[in-house]
Motif scaffolding. Structure first.
Motif, mmCIF file in Angstrom:
data_model
loop_
_atom_site.group_PDB
_atom_site.id
_atom_site.type_symbol
_atom_site.label_atom_id
_atom_site.label_comp_id
_atom_site.label_asym_id
_atom_site.label_seq_id
_atom_site.Cartn_x
_atom_site.Cartn_y
_atom_site.Cartn_z
ATOM 1 N N ASP A 259 6.597 -7.354 24.269
ATOM 2 C CA ASP A 259 5.690 -8.481 24.032
ATOM 3 C C ASP A 259 4.761 -8.102 22.880
ATOM 4 O O ASP A 259 3.577 -7.810 23.066
ATOM 5 C CB ASP A 259 4.897 -8.784 25.307
ATOM 6 C CG ASP A 259 4.028 -10.031 25.175
ATOM 7 O OD1 ASP A 259 4.062 -10.672 24.101
ATOM 8 O OD2 ASP A 259 3.315 -10.351 26.145
ATOM 9 N N TYR A 260 5.302 -8.127 21.662
ATOM 10 C CA TYR A 260 4.584 -7.613 20.507
ATOM 11 C C TYR A 260 3.387 -8.474 20.111
ATOM 12 O O TYR A 260 2.360 -7.951 19.664
ATOM 13 C CB TYR A 260 5.538 -7.468 19.320
ATOM 14 C CG TYR A 260 6.695 -6.540 19.605
ATOM 15 C CD1 TYR A 260 6.479 -5.203 19.922
ATOM 16 C CD2 TYR A 260 8.013 -6.996 19.588
ATOM 17 C CE1 TYR A 260 7.523 -4.344 20.200
ATOM 18 C CE2 TYR A 260 9.073 -6.146 19.861
ATOM 19 C CZ TYR A 260 8.827 -4.827 20.179
ATOM 20 O OH TYR A 260 9.856 -3.981 20.457
ATOM 21 N N GLU A 261 3.503 -9.771 20.278
ATOM 22 C CA GLU A 261 2.403 -10.642 19.888
ATOM 23 C C GLU A 261 1.169 -10.383 20.755
ATOM 24 O O GLU A 261 0.040 -10.316 20.251
ATOM 25 C CB GLU A 261 2.824 -12.116 19.991
ATOM 26 C CG GLU A 261 3.945 -12.514 19.040
ATOM 27 C CD GLU A 261 3.537 -12.429 17.575
ATOM 28 O OE1 GLU A 261 2.324 -12.352 17.298
ATOM 29 O OE2 GLU A 261 4.437 -12.442 16.710
ATOM 30 N N LEU A 295 5.941 -3.082 12.462
ATOM 31 C CA LEU A 295 7.262 -2.509 12.211
ATOM 32 C C LEU A 295 8.277 -3.073 13.197
ATOM 33 O O LEU A 295 9.404 -3.420 12.826
ATOM 34 C CB LEU A 295 7.194 -0.985 12.328
ATOM 35 C CG LEU A 295 8.480 -0.199 12.055
ATOM 36 C CD1 LEU A 295 9.014 -0.488 10.667
ATOM 37 C CD2 LEU A 295 8.230 1.298 12.225
ATOM 38 N N SER A 296 7.881 -3.178 14.458
ATOM 39 C CA SER A 296 8.782 -3.745 15.467
ATOM 40 C C SER A 296 9.099 -5.209 15.181
ATOM 41 O O SER A 296 10.183 -5.688 15.513
ATOM 42 C CB SER A 296 8.148 -3.617 16.858
ATOM 43 O OG SER A 296 7.956 -2.264 17.217
ATOM 44 N N LEU A 335 9.896 3.631 8.674
ATOM 45 C CA LEU A 335 9.863 2.299 8.056
ATOM 46 C C LEU A 335 10.788 2.237 6.839
ATOM 47 O O LEU A 335 11.594 1.307 6.701
ATOM 48 C CB LEU A 335 8.430 1.959 7.657
ATOM 49 C CG LEU A 335 8.155 0.552 7.116
ATOM 50 C CD1 LEU A 335 6.716 0.138 7.403
ATOM 51 C CD2 LEU A 335 8.411 0.457 5.607
ATOM 52 N N TYR A 336 10.660 3.211 5.952
ATOM 53 C CA TYR A 336 11.476 3.183 4.736
ATOM 54 C C TYR A 336 12.956 3.391 5.044
ATOM 55 O O TYR A 336 13.823 2.862 4.347
ATOM 56 C CB TYR A 336 10.974 4.227 3.738
ATOM 57 C CG TYR A 336 9.716 3.797 3.024
ATOM 58 C CD1 TYR A 336 9.697 2.634 2.256
ATOM 59 C CD2 TYR A 336 8.533 4.525 3.127
ATOM 60 C CE1 TYR A 336 8.546 2.217 1.609
ATOM 61 C CE2 TYR A 336 7.374 4.121 2.490
ATOM 62 C CZ TYR A 336 7.390 2.963 1.731
ATOM 63 O OH TYR A 336 6.247 2.540 1.095
ATOM 64 N N CYS A 337 13.234 4.131 6.116
ATOM 65 C CA CYS A 337 14.634 4.280 6.539
ATOM 66 C C CYS A 337 15.196 2.935 6.974
ATOM 67 O O CYS A 337 16.316 2.566 6.613
ATOM 68 C CB CYS A 337 14.728 5.304 7.667
ATOM 69 S SG CYS A 337 16.391 5.563 8.300
ATOM 70 N N ARG A 338 14.403 2.189 7.729
ATOM 71 C CA ARG A 338 14.860 0.884 8.211
ATOM 72 C C ARG A 338 15.057 -0.118 7.076
ATOM 73 O O ARG A 338 15.898 -1.019 7.182
ATOM 74 C CB ARG A 338 13.853 0.312 9.209
ATOM 75 C CG ARG A 338 13.720 1.111 10.488
ATOM 76 C CD ARG A 338 12.932 0.315 11.507
ATOM 77 N NE ARG A 338 12.498 1.156 12.615
ATOM 78 C CZ ARG A 338 11.993 0.695 13.738
ATOM 79 N NH1 ARG A 338 11.854 -0.621 13.906
ATOM 80 N NH2 ARG A 338 11.601 1.499 14.699
ATOM 81 N N THR A 339 14.261 0.021 6.023
ATOM 82 C CA THR A 339 14.355 -0.930 4.911
ATOM 83 C C THR A 339 15.307 -0.467 3.823
ATOM 84 O O THR A 339 15.381 -1.081 2.757
ATOM 85 C CB THR A 339 12.960 -1.179 4.310
ATOM 86 O OG1 THR A 339 12.366 0.074 3.937
ATOM 87 C CG2 THR A 339 12.065 -1.882 5.314
#
Length: 585
Positions: A259-261, A295-296, A335-339
């Motif tokens: 529940d990120y929000e 990030l999530s 983060l940079y790995c994911r992008t």
């Protein structure tokens, strides 16, 4: 024919036990290093069954038959002597002897009651200080028994203290289930004595919530967090530090539940409170958590902004080479790995490793091991499994094989098993999974979802080693565990069903395989619709099995080469972050 399916680790998997000295913000990993027990009385409690109690005295050379112990003045004197010995830093064993003799004297002179319980608390505390947690447990249990059902505020306080200390002791032994049970008993006693809106009750609610987070029981944790928040609102000014702390823990639970929000909302409110109080460092810690949420949510630009903002504060307040700076480097690397910016990702990994290669004095080894495991997961995603394995080996060397760290070590071993599998070293993969499973059984984690997932992975390794009967047993146990934890319609449970169908098919149990596949098809049709490509594929495989079953129910099993062919779904699906597992420090 059904293909083998590699499960992902649950997104709410418990992280490694580690402690960030400068990070007061609760994270899944920092919660595993427990804070001191809530106040309501703070002595350590301990108790032993009668025979253990006397055996202990005999071991120390204490003569229980000595008439000197019948002197009513001796108990208080020996107890003070024990405390003074501890305070002076002298021989803890000598302090233990004094406290043990005091408990014998109290039992003879005044019998069961508060004085005996308090002396047993001191005995237990000394055992814990010596790392002898197993021996502390029966002493704490006895301290609860000797209070019996006697009422009174002092007795209630002593019982509360004993239950909380017993919970802490079980936690150190890796017995999180027993630990939670003790904390719940302590909370009940506290509420009966103080009412359910006392600020000290809120403190205990938070403490129990942290234990539930470790156990991945996030619904229970959230209820207690909200209760603590409600109590603090009654007793503190609006936007208080206590409220901010509660919101940070609630945000952690919401994040774990996906529940990120809601998590973001709580963190923003907590940040506003800290900004108003001028707590720049605390604001930076919250900024890291906010970055994690962004990030999530794949809001990468906002995540980078939050991380960089925190990084500026950490560098100015703690220095360029502080571990807290390295922890943000790891987040940026992820983060940079994911992008897809792999060069930047690797650069941040190297910067973090440089800091951890010369750690600042006082940083816990569990913290370094946890961070190395996180970096290992990034190298795995960068398709550098050998480098990832080296980091996991380093992490293992930093950890002791103590009961309280078994779940951490098991998590690392499980991740090593995944990496061994990825590079085709199936024998080593199976051994790593087997060791992880043994550790999880030893610390009472044999019914957790994570345990079921590791069983599934070991089953996959066993298939690669042509150990089909063993693989079938592992998949069957994994099925039982995941059915209990997730239910029969959960994707991970369905994955194990699929593996079982494949194994049964290979073993010639075509009818059993067809029954399982029919159930999987039914569930997926309901959830995905009949036109979904996965559903169409399941129908085709089921048709093949039914056709084969019609021809001969006693046919020979399919070859393993067919079983391990194109239908196999890669072990890399297990999880992107095995480093998130640990238990419940």
């Amino acid at each position: 024919m059904p293909g083998l399916f590699s499960l992902r680790t649950p997104t709410n998997a418990t992280p490694l036990h580690h402690h960030q000295n400068d990070n007061n913000h609760p994270t899944l990993s920092s919660l595993l290093k427990r804070t001191p027990s809530p106040s309501f009385f703070k002595p350590s409690s301990r108790r032993t069954p009668e025979h253990n109690h006397h055996q202990h005295h005999h071991h120390l050379g204490i003569d229980d038959s000595s008439t000197t112990l019948d002197n009513p003045d001796l108990g208080p004197f020996l107890l003070k002597l024990a405390r003074d010995t501890i305070a002076s830093g002298d021989n803890a064993e000598k302090a233990l002897e004094y406290a043990s003799r005091a408990s014998v004297s109290y039992e003879r002179c005044s019998g069961p009651g508060l004085e005996l319980a308090m002396s047993l608390h001191v005995v237990a505390a000394i055992y814990c200080s010596l790392g002898r947690f197993e021996e502390a447990v029966p002493v704490l249990e006895r301290s609860i028994d000797v209070l019996g059902y006697v009422s009174g505020s002092d007795h209630a306080l002593a019982k509360f203290s004993a239950h909380m200390q017993l919970g802490d002791t079980y936690s150190m032994l890796g017995r999180l289930d027993r630990s939670i049970s003790c904390y719940k008993s302590g909370l009940r006693i506290q509420i009966e004595a103080l009412g359910d809106s006392d600020p000290r009750v809120a403190e205990t609610c938070r403490y129990l919530a942290e234990a539930y987070v470790q156990a991945m029981q996030f619904d229970e944790a959230e209820k207690l967090c909200k209760k603590a928040l409600e109590i603090h609102r009654q007793h503190t000014e609006p936007a208080s530090a206590e409220e901010a702390s509660d919101r940070r823990l609630i945000a952690l639970v919401c994040e774990a539940k996906g529940d990120y929000e809601s998590a973001l909302e709580h963190l923003v409110l907590a940040s506003m409170t800290m900004v108003a109080a001028g707590q720049d460092y605390e604001v930076a810690l919250i900024d890291v958590s906010i970055g994690n949420i962004y990030l999530s949510l794949c809001r990468f630009d906002e995540a980078i902004f939050s991380y960089q903002k925190a990084l500026t504060v950490f560098k100015s307040t703690r220095g360029e080479n502080h571990p807290i700076v390295a922890s943000v480097f790891i987040r940026l690397a992820d983060l940079y790995c994911r992008t897809g910016k792999l060069r930047e990702s690797k650069s941040y990994c190297e910067n973090a490793l440089r800091i951890y290669s010369k750690p600042a004095p006082g940083i816990a080894t569990e913290e370094i091991a946890s961070r190395l495991t996180e970096i290992s997961a990034i190298y795995e995603a960068l398709n550098e499994p050998e480098e990832a394995l080296k980091l996991l080996h380093k992490a293992m060397k930093l950890l002791k094989d103590s009961p309280g760290q078994r779940t951490i070590v098991a998590g690392i071993e499980a991740q090593m098993g995944v990496l061994f599998y990825m590079v085709g070293r199936y024998g080593e993969a199976r051994s790593s999974f087997e060791s992880a499973i043994a550790r999880l059984r030893a610390c009472g984690e044999s019914k957790s979802a994570f345990f079921g997932i590791v069983l599934n992975q070991m089953g996959l390794a066993s298939v690669q080693l042509y150990k089909i009967e063993e693989a079938a047993e592992l998949f069957e146990e994994a099925r039982r565990v995941l059915e209990q934890e997730y239910g029969s319609c959960h994707p991970d449970t369905l994955g194990v069903y699929s593996n079982l169908a494949a194994i049964y098919d290979a073993m010639g149990r075509v009818v059993d395989a067809a029954e399982i596949l029919e159930y999987i098809l039914k569930v997926r049709e309901e959830k995905l619709g009949t036109a979904n490509p996965d559903v169409v594929d399941e129908k085709r495989r089921l048709a093949e099995l039914l056709k084969e079953a019609g021809k001969s129910r006693s046919r020979k099993g399919k070859s393993l080469e067919h079983l391990l062919g194109s239908n196999f779904r890669g072990v890399k699906e297990l999880t992107r972050k095995w480093s998130a597992f640990g238990s419940r420090t």
